[in-house]
Scaffold this motif. Structure first.
Motif, PDB file in Angstrom:
ATOM      1  N   SER A   1     -47.939 -50.010 -44.574  1.00  0.00           N
ATOM      2  CA  SER A   1     -48.772 -49.028 -45.255  1.00  0.00           C
ATOM      3  C   SER A   1     -48.139 -47.569 -45.212  1.00  0.00           C
ATOM      4  CB  SER A   1     -50.249 -49.009 -44.792  1.00  0.00           C
ATOM      5  OG  SER A   1     -50.628 -50.114 -44.641  1.00  0.00           O
TER       6      SER A   1
ATOM      7  N   HIS B   1     -56.462 -49.636 -46.621  1.00  0.00           N
ATOM      8  CA  HIS B   1     -57.188 -50.457 -47.766  1.00  0.00           C
ATOM      9  C   HIS B   1     -55.949 -50.982 -48.589  1.00  0.00           C
ATOM     10  CE1 HIS B   1     -59.841 -51.546 -50.883  1.00  0.00           C
ATOM     11  NE2 HIS B   1     -60.120 -50.433 -51.476  1.00  0.00           N
ATOM     12  N   PRO B   2     -55.781 -52.169 -48.715  1.00  0.00           N
ATOM     13  CA  PRO B   2     -54.925 -52.988 -49.675  1.00  0.00           C
ATOM     14  C   PRO B   2     -54.929 -52.478 -51.257  1.00  0.00           C
ATOM     15  CG  PRO B   2     -55.572 -54.543 -48.142  1.00  0.00           C
ATOM     16  CD  PRO B   2     -56.403 -53.332 -48.025  1.00  0.00           C
ATOM     17  N   ASN B   3     -56.084 -52.015 -51.535  1.00  0.00           N
ATOM     18  CA  ASN B   3     -56.480 -51.443 -52.861  1.00  0.00           C
ATOM     19  C   ASN B   3     -56.426 -50.230 -53.151  1.00  0.00           C
ATOM     20  OD1 ASN B   3     -56.769 -54.252 -54.260  1.00  0.00           O
ATOM     21  ND2 ASN B   3     -58.546 -54.380 -53.390  1.00  0.00           N
TER      22      ASN B   3
ATOM     23  N   ASP C   1     -52.464 -54.393 -41.564  1.00  0.00           N
ATOM     24  CA  ASP C   1     -53.594 -54.222 -41.020  1.00  0.00           C
ATOM     25  C   ASP C   1     -53.810 -55.505 -39.927  1.00  0.00           C
ATOM     26  OD1 ASP C   1     -54.505 -52.225 -42.777  1.00  0.00           O
ATOM     27  OD2 ASP C   1     -55.752 -53.732 -44.126  1.00  0.00           O
ATOM     28  N   ALA C   2     -53.150 -56.646 -40.268  1.00  0.00           N
ATOM     29  CA  ALA C   2     -53.299 -57.605 -39.209  1.00  0.00           C
ATOM     30  C   ALA C   2     -52.222 -57.154 -37.771  1.00  0.00           C
ATOM     31  CB  ALA C   2     -52.396 -58.991 -39.879  1.00  0.00           C
TER      32      ALA C   2
ATOM     33  N   ARG D   1     -49.504 -54.660 -52.088  1.00  0.00           N
ATOM     34  CA  ARG D   1     -50.677 -54.885 -51.619  1.00  0.00           C
ATOM     35  C   ARG D   1     -50.677 -55.819 -50.564  1.00  0.00           C
ATOM     36  NH1 ARG D   1     -53.222 -51.070 -54.473  1.00  0.00           N
ATOM     37  NH2 ARG D   1     -52.888 -50.998 -56.666  1.00  0.00           N
ATOM     38  N   LEU D   2     -50.004 -56.993 -50.662  1.00  0.00           N
ATOM     39  CA  LEU D   2     -49.930 -57.931 -49.795  1.00  0.00           C
ATOM     40  C   LEU D   2     -49.550 -57.588 -48.394  1.00  0.00           C
ATOM     41  CD1 LEU D   2     -50.262 -60.844 -48.891  1.00  0.00           C
ATOM     42  CD2 LEU D   2     -47.874 -61.326 -49.654  1.00  0.00           C
TER      43      LEU D   2
ATOM     44  N   TYR E   1     -52.007 -56.108 -46.035  1.00  0.00           N
ATOM     45  CA  TYR E   1     -52.690 -57.070 -45.420  1.00  0.00           C
ATOM     46  C   TYR E   1     -52.019 -57.290 -43.913  1.00  0.00           C
ATOM     47  CZ  TYR E   1     -56.339 -57.807 -48.975  1.00  0.00           C
ATOM     48  OH  TYR E   1     -57.186 -57.659 -50.187  1.00  0.00           O
TER      49      TYR E   1
END
Length: 383
Positions: A136, A211-213, A229-230, A222-223, A226
């Motif tokens: 991100s 926020h992916p979006n 975030d993981a 976007r993937l 995630y």
């Protein structure tokens, strides 16, 4: 805590305060990026896996030693001594972990090795350890490097125009107000930026690094948001397990407070790299990549320059050649300074004095009323 093996470069001759605050040129430079690159020895652009790992492993060893001493011997100290020992641990561990943060930041620039998968793996692990969403921030930070100095498109520490200053701004332009603002900035600034884009460029929609979006990212990215975030969730789970086993107080002492120091240093370093009375900002009528990349300043943090892997005193070169590994940046800076001339800005003002000065002098930007370039903006503080 320092890391050996780097080329030593004589510090820049000390400037008077008047020279330090003198505006850098804002005209199109008489040199090109290609000419700057030719002046740098070719080996400076070569990335070495063993050498890159050596700095990372050294930082890990030092941080582990600090952790071992704190958890093994501090409980044995009488209470008066423990009150001195813990702050010393926090300061030292925070500095070393800031060095780890810098190396993970280099991974995001593909400056750690020649293999993108290796850079991303190392960066994801160690930025997640410091609760940074690696991919991100990698993508938003890349856009910062692509748009440095642009009032419309830069990503972070975008100065306000005078017309955008809130009505209460004049009530904060005093010692007490500056103290409050700096305290909030250095304690909460980093998480607020990640979560709510505070101090970042305006976006249409909720600009959140988790926020992916979010409008910060395109569909191709976007993937990986995630995945970032993981990584954060995995680290949070690890902290939960540690707190359950050792207690919340232990977790706060050995990890939480040093992390606050890392976050504070991160904001301080970035703030002072891009905030200076001598530096211009540009609107779309004047901005170009080279002038924007030069709108930054090298600073002197003393011994911490080495602890922070010279991200502090080679930032101009870093913005020009961000895939160059940190261990060659000092040599590269020395090579390009004669070509940059007045376009190179170094400020050796003590860091905390500079922090207070910039907070006082750099309130907003406005065009120079006496100049012909209405798209070039300079800092001012008269409200």
């Amino acid at each position: 805590m320092g890391a050996g093996g780097r080329m030593q470069v004589s510090p820049s001759p000390k400037k008077s305060e008047t020279d330090t605050l003198k505006r850098v040129p804002c005209e199109t430079p008489p040199f090109t990026v290609g000419e700057l690159k030719k002046a740098i020895p070719p080996h400076c652009f070569k990335r070495s896996i063993p050498r890159s790992f050596s700095y990372l492993i050294w930082d890990i060893i030092i941080a582990s030693c600090f952790y071992y001493v704190a958890t093994t011997y501090f409980p044995l100290l009488p209470h008066p001594l423990s009150y001195f020992a813990w702050p010393l641990y926090w300061a030292c561990q925070g500095c070393v972990l800031t060095g780890v943060w810098v190396i993970a930041h280099e991974c995001g620039h593909h400056a750690f090795s020649d293999y993108q998968w290796l850079d991303d793996t190392v960066g994801l692990i160690f930025h997640s350890f410091l609760l940074v969403p690696y991919f991100s921030w990698k993508y938003s930070h890349r856009r910062h490097h692509s748009n440095t100095g642009s009032l419309e498109r830069d990503e972070v520490f975008v100065p306000k125009k005078k017309s955008d200053i809130k009505w209460y701004g004049k009530y904060l332009n005093n010692p007490l107000g500056r103290t409050v603002m700096l305290t909030v900035q250095f304690t909460l600034g980093w998480p607020l930026y990640l979560a709510f884009n505070v101090s970042g460029r305006p976006y249409d929609g909720f600009a959140c690094h988790f926020h992916p979006n979010a409008p910060i990212y395109n569909d191709r990215e976007r993937l990986q948001i995630y995945i970032s975030d993981a990584g954060i969730l995995a680290m949070c789970y690890g902290l939960y397990r540690y707190a359950a086993a050792q207690g919340v107080a232990s977790m706060v002492c050995v990890y939480g407070v040093p992390l606050l120091i890392v976050n504070g240093f991160l904001v301080l370093i970035t703030y002072l790299q891009h905030t200076h009375p001598s530096l211009p900002h540009y609107d779309s009528s004047e901005w170009d990549w080279l002038r924007g990349a030069l709108a930054t300043v090298d600073r002197d943090y003393g011994i911490l320059n080495k602890v922070f892997h010279n991200i502090t005193d080679t930032h101009v070169a870093h913005h020009l050649f961000s895939t160059m590994p940190h261990y060659h940046a000092m040599e590269a800076t020395k090579a390009i300074k004669p070509i940059l001339g007045d376009y190179y800005q170094f400020d050796g003002t003590p860091v905390f004095k500079a922090m207070w000065r910039e907070a006082k002098e750099c309130i907003y930007v406005e065009p120079d009323r006496q100049g012909e370039k209405k798209g070039v903006f300079w800092y001012n503080n008269k409200l």
